[in-house]
Design a protein around this motif. Structure first.
Motif, PDB file in Angstrom:
ATOM      1  N   LYS A 133       0.828  -1.204   0.000  1.00  0.00           N
ATOM      2  CA  LYS A 133       0.000   0.000   0.000  1.00  0.00           C
ATOM      3  C   LYS A 133       0.868   1.262   0.000  1.00  0.00           C
ATOM      4  N   GLY A 134       0.572   2.166  -0.898  1.00  0.00           N
ATOM      5  CA  GLY A 134       1.346   3.400  -1.010  1.00  0.00           C
ATOM      6  C   GLY A 134       2.491   3.282  -2.015  1.00  0.00           C
ATOM      7  N   TRP A 135       2.811   2.072  -2.409  1.00  0.00           N
ATOM      8  CA  TRP A 135       3.931   1.841  -3.336  1.00  0.00           C
ATOM      9  C   TRP A 135       3.465   1.218  -4.648  1.00  0.00           C
ATOM     10  N   GLU A 136       2.154   1.247  -4.894  1.00  0.00           N
ATOM     11  CA  GLU A 136       1.614   0.603  -6.092  1.00  0.00           C
ATOM     12  C   GLU A 136       2.279   1.155  -7.355  1.00  0.00           C
ATOM     13  N   ASP A 137       2.780   0.279  -8.194  1.00  0.00           N
ATOM     14  CA  ASP A 137       3.373   0.590  -9.513  1.00  0.00           C
ATOM     15  C   ASP A 137       4.699   1.365  -9.415  1.00  0.00           C
ATOM     16  N   LYS A 138       5.202   1.622  -8.218  1.00  0.00           N
ATOM     17  CA  LYS A 138       6.354   2.523  -8.080  1.00  0.00           C
ATOM     18  C   LYS A 138       7.700   1.860  -8.372  1.00  0.00           C
ATOM     19  N   ILE A 139       7.852   0.588  -7.996  1.00  0.00           N
ATOM     20  CA  ILE A 139       9.171  -0.059  -8.062  1.00  0.00           C
ATOM     21  C   ILE A 139       9.060  -1.374  -8.839  1.00  0.00           C
ATOM     22  N   ALA A 140      10.108  -1.671  -9.582  1.00  0.00           N
ATOM     23  CA  ALA A 140      10.185  -2.987 -10.238  1.00  0.00           C
ATOM     24  C   ALA A 140      11.482  -3.655  -9.812  1.00  0.00           C
ATOM     25  N   VAL A 141      11.517  -4.976  -9.933  1.00  0.00           N
ATOM     26  CA  VAL A 141      12.736  -5.716  -9.586  1.00  0.00           C
ATOM     27  C   VAL A 141      12.869  -6.860 -10.574  1.00  0.00           C
ATOM     28  N   ALA A 142      14.089  -7.172 -10.947  1.00  0.00           N
ATOM     29  CA  ALA A 142      14.325  -8.341 -11.796  1.00  0.00           C
ATOM     30  C   ALA A 142      15.500  -9.104 -11.227  1.00  0.00           C
ATOM     31  N   GLY A 143      15.421 -10.432 -11.314  1.00  0.00           N
ATOM     32  CA  GLY A 143      16.512 -11.272 -10.844  1.00  0.00           C
ATOM     33  C   GLY A 143      17.209 -11.879 -12.039  1.00  0.00           C
ATOM     34  N   ILE A 189      16.983  -3.318  -8.760  1.00  0.00           N
ATOM     35  CA  ILE A 189      15.759  -2.612  -8.387  1.00  0.00           C
ATOM     36  C   ILE A 189      15.649  -1.376  -9.283  1.00  0.00           C
ATOM     37  N   MET A 190      14.467  -1.171  -9.862  1.00  0.00           N
ATOM     38  CA  MET A 190      14.263  -0.109 -10.854  1.00  0.00           C
ATOM     39  C   MET A 190      13.040   0.734 -10.505  1.00  0.00           C
ATOM     40  N   ASP A 191      12.943   1.905 -11.141  1.00  0.00           N
ATOM     41  CA  ASP A 191      11.705   2.672 -11.053  1.00  0.00           C
ATOM     42  C   ASP A 191      10.629   1.907 -11.821  1.00  0.00           C
ATOM     43  N   GLY A 192       9.422   1.863 -11.256  1.00  0.00           N
ATOM     44  CA  GLY A 192       8.375   1.026 -11.833  1.00  0.00           C
ATOM     45  C   GLY A 192       7.906   1.456 -13.203  1.00  0.00           C
ATOM     46  N   PRO A 220       6.913  -2.867   2.523  1.00  0.00           N
ATOM     47  CA  PRO A 220       7.483  -2.473   1.225  1.00  0.00           C
ATOM     48  C   PRO A 220       8.703  -3.342   0.911  1.00  0.00           C
ATOM     49  N   GLU A 221       8.444  -4.609   0.620  1.00  0.00           N
ATOM     50  CA  GLU A 221       9.536  -5.566   0.454  1.00  0.00           C
ATOM     51  C   GLU A 221       9.305  -6.489  -0.734  1.00  0.00           C
ATOM     52  N   PHE A 222      10.432  -6.938  -1.284  1.00  0.00           N
ATOM     53  CA  PHE A 222      10.398  -8.049  -2.237  1.00  0.00           C
ATOM     54  C   PHE A 222      10.964  -9.279  -1.559  1.00  0.00           C
ATOM     55  N   LEU A 223      10.369 -10.423  -1.886  1.00  0.00           N
ATOM     56  CA  LEU A 223      10.892 -11.711  -1.416  1.00  0.00           C
ATOM     57  C   LEU A 223      11.676 -12.309  -2.577  1.00  0.00           C
ATOM     58  N   ILE A 224      12.983 -12.445  -2.396  1.00  0.00           N
ATOM     59  CA  ILE A 224      13.863 -12.853  -3.503  1.00  0.00           C
ATOM     60  C   ILE A 224      14.544 -14.170  -3.155  1.00  0.00           C
ATOM     61  N   ASN A 225      14.364 -15.166  -4.024  1.00  0.00           N
ATOM     62  CA  ASN A 225      14.897 -16.503  -3.758  1.00  0.00           C
ATOM     63  C   ASN A 225      16.205 -16.734  -4.495  1.00  0.00           C
ATOM     64  N   ALA A 226      17.279 -17.006  -3.771  1.00  0.00           N
ATOM     65  CA  ALA A 226      18.562 -17.348  -4.386  1.00  0.00           C
ATOM     66  C   ALA A 226      18.662 -18.865  -4.436  1.00  0.00           C
ATOM     67  N   LYS A 227      18.739 -19.386  -5.662  1.00  0.00           N
ATOM     68  CA  LYS A 227      18.624 -20.830  -5.879  1.00  0.00           C
ATOM     69  C   LYS A 227      19.715 -21.629  -5.161  1.00  0.00           C
ATOM     70  N   GLU A 228      20.964 -21.448  -5.535  1.00  0.00           N
ATOM     71  CA  GLU A 228      22.031 -22.328  -5.056  1.00  0.00           C
ATOM     72  C   GLU A 228      22.349 -22.162  -3.575  1.00  0.00           C
ATOM     73  N   THR A 229      22.171 -20.953  -3.037  1.00  0.00           N
ATOM     74  CA  THR A 229      22.496 -20.778  -1.620  1.00  0.00           C
ATOM     75  C   THR A 229      21.340 -21.208  -0.718  1.00  0.00           C
ATOM     76  N   TYR A 260      12.370  -2.000  -0.108  1.00  0.00           N
ATOM     77  CA  TYR A 260      12.682  -1.054  -1.185  1.00  0.00           C
ATOM     78  C   TYR A 260      12.370   0.401  -0.815  1.00  0.00           C
ATOM     79  N   SER A 261      12.077   0.669   0.474  1.00  0.00           N
ATOM     80  CA  SER A 261      11.665   2.033   0.812  1.00  0.00           C
ATOM     81  C   SER A 261      12.843   2.990   0.947  1.00  0.00           C
ATOM     82  N   ASP A 262      14.065   2.481   1.145  1.00  0.00           N
ATOM     83  CA  ASP A 262      15.231   3.360   1.273  1.00  0.00           C
ATOM     84  C   ASP A 262      16.438   2.638   0.664  1.00  0.00           C
ATOM     85  N   LEU A 263      16.646   2.866  -0.627  1.00  0.00           N
ATOM     86  CA  LEU A 263      17.637   2.069  -1.354  1.00  0.00           C
ATOM     87  C   LEU A 263      19.073   2.405  -0.953  1.00  0.00           C
ATOM     88  N   ASN A 264      19.277   3.592  -0.384  1.00  0.00           N
ATOM     89  CA  ASN A 264      20.635   3.937   0.049  1.00  0.00           C
ATOM     90  C   ASN A 264      21.003   3.318   1.384  1.00  0.00           C
TER      91      ASN A 264
END
Ligand code: DHE
Length: 542
Positions: A233-243, A252-255, A291-300, A308-312
């Protein structure tokens, strides 16, 4: 045996086309430049999926030169030609590789692996093309389509997607995408469609335009499988992510512009505290609780909850699950995420509210859920289900820790399917049917049909429907893959996936009667596989 799993993993890699240097190892049997180039291509097409780009091993054994030089050419040739009971395919005797190619590969794996280049944020930015800037895009929906019931259909081998109007079953448009295009995801508002190819090219498609089309393109690496967009909520369409698979990292990219903002490597320790140089990013999901992505790292085997709310000042909770994380989906409340650790024969359950592992469940051999299926079992209450590549079972896992606590995160039942080689399972909140494909089963009668169960009477067993036959395509190899519901939940769509030069189709089944409702056939539907209904994908309904 494990044939379906191998066929699935040896699907080819875009790295096969990359120019990489020849590394001459003086201790290894010699190779000409041309031989090296051919072997490198075969390696990326057939071997890298299991043994890894750097040959450090994943579901296949490590093939580093300290090991291969000791084994020697003759031993390696026998292994490559005849395979092994532990899962190595018989590349020679199956006819996939000639004796000369077997010899070539035996010599190649004694050379040092050529390493593909890294890919920085600046490299990504250089590839980005904004075709329609944000201020030139519509401010409201400009077409008459019922977007909620639109389907984005992967046309795998033509590198395109088809947008199909679910109401009329008409193709609205065919859009050029990345190589061997893989999945589509939908933004929180339902406006934007994100499509990713195996070559890591993302198309951002604006569904509000009079003619929905690509507004931005970017290449985020050399090889990829997953893309997702912010849903909190509040972050709709704002951020994109690709693995990406290569390099092993996520971006992490602008949506709405796909401008890259942050690249994070996944290289590091496995859950067993051993270093892995190539942890590929598998599935990604957007949290509904933070405001989070769940990212799965296969081998580890690690699951990163990336805020994603504060990328710095990036905050990440890292959850130890189990090695070989691959595909998965939410429970029906949207709080718990179930992900297959496929070669570990486990399902990991993450509580996305607490950012903790809720459970690690032993299931059958090589679970492959897609996003899985959620329904209310008469005895066990809410469950999430997965099929398997390696056996014919369907595992039901309790998913309600409040009212059915004794069943939560346990395999409460294992029901019999029509065979191994299953890729996807699906139901819908409005349906009483559970659909299971068996796409990679070696028996055509099984791979060309689907199993359907009555959720209230699972004990009655399955009914087999000849969906491939219903397509009316005549003879020829064709596989039925991936059930997907329409928005109303009264139709289920299947792809009948033929070879690239043969006709394919989409078969629409009436969910209530389980009878054929429509066949969508068109010469433009080349190798359809995944189908993504906008509303169901937007809201994680499955
Ligand atoms: Fe997929 C999802 C990786 C082969 C069709 N596939 C996924 C996901 C991953 C993945 C990591 C999860 C994405 C997410 O949720 O963010 N797939 C891989 C591979 O590495 C693999 C095994 C080998 C390869 O060479 O790519 C592979 N996949 C295939 C196929 O051969 C399939 C059947 C046909 C095709 O189109 O290529 C295929 N994969 C799909 C589909 C989904 C998917 C349709 C999404 C299912 C969904 O319901 O969300």
């Amino acid at each position: 045996s494990s044939a379906p799993e191998l066929a699935y993993q040896a699907g080819g890699s875009p790295l096969a086309g990359e120019e990489m240097h020849q590394n001459i190892n003086p201790k290894a049997p010699p190779m000409t430049k041309a031989e090296f180039a051919q072997a490198r291509q075969i390696y990326f097409e057939r071997c890298a999926g299991c043994h890894g780009v750097l040959r450090k091993g994943a579901t296949g054994k490590p093939l580093t030169t300290d090991i291969t030089l000791e084994r020697g050419t003759e031993y390696l040739k026998t292994f490559i030609k005849y395979g092994s009971p532990a899962g190595m395919p018989n590349w020679g005797t199956s006819g996939e590789l000639s004796d000369a190619q077997v010899d070539l590969m035996a010599r190649y794996v004694q050379q040092e692996p050529p390493t593909p280049p890294e890919y920085s944020l600046a490299d990504i930015e250089k590839t980005r093309k904004v075709l329609i800037p944000v201020d030139k895009r519509p401010t409201k929906k400009m077409n008459k389509y019922n977007l909620d019931n639109l389907f984005s259909v992967t046309l795998r081998d033509s590198g395109e997607i088809a947008l199909i109007d679910g109401d009329s079953k008409q193709i609205i448009s065919i859009i050029k995408t990345g190589y061997a295009v893989h999945i589509s995801r939908v933004s929180a508002s339902g406006r934007y469609l994100y499509v990713i190819g195996r070559d890591a090219k993302i198309n951002l498609i604006d569904l509000w335009m009079e003619h929905p089309d690509t507004v931005v393109e970017v290449k985020v690496g050399l090889e990829a499988r997953s893309v997702e967009t912010s849903k909190f909520k509040g972050w709709e369409d704002k951020i994109a992510v690709a693995g990406t698979y290569w390099p092993p990292q996520y971006v992490i990219m602008d949506g709405d512009t796909l401008k890259p903002q942050k690249v994070v490597s996944t290289r590091g320790m496995t859950v067993d505290n051993e270093y892995h140089p190539e942890p590929r990013v598998a599935s990604i999901a957007a949290s509904h609780y933070k405001p989070e992505f769940l990212i799965n790292a296969k081998e580890t085997g690690k699951i990163m909850m990336v805020n994603y709310s504060d990328l710095n000042n990036l905050k990440t909770s890292t959850i130890n699950a189990a090695k070989f994380l691959h595909d998965g989906g939410f429970d029906r409340t949207g709080r718990y995420f179930f992900v297959a650790a496929n070669a570990s024969n486990k399902i990991a359950v993450v509580d996305t509210k607490e950012d903790k592992l809720a459970g690690l469940v032993d299931v059958g051999k090589t679970p492959h859920p897609g996003r899985g299926a959620n329904f209310v079992h008469p005895k066990f209450g809410p469950v999430w289900a997965t099929g398997h590549l390696g056996d014919d079972s369907i595992a039901l896992i309790g998913s309600d820790p409040v009212k059915h606590k004794q069943y939560a995160w346990k395999m409460v039942a294992s029901i019999q399917g029509q065979g191994g080689g299953s890729l996807f399972i699906k139901t819908h909140p409005k349906s009483k049917n559970l659909w299971v494909d068996t796409t990679l089963n070696p028996d055509p009668a099984v791979s060309q049909s689907v199993a359907v169960y009555d959720i209230d009477h699972l004990d009655k067993g399955l009914v087999r429907l000849p969906v491939g036959e219903w397509a009316g395509l005549g003879d020829g190899a064709k596989r039925v893959v991936q059930p997907e519901y329409n928005k109303a939940g009264d139709e289920v769509w299947f792809s009948v996936w033929s070879a690239k030069d043969k006709q394919s189709a989409i078969v629409v089944v009436d969910d209530k009667t389980r009878k054929l409702k429509a066949v969508i056939k068109d010469p433009r539907l080349v190798t359809p596989t995944g189908k993504f209904n906008v509303f169901n994908t937007q809201h994680d309904i499955y």
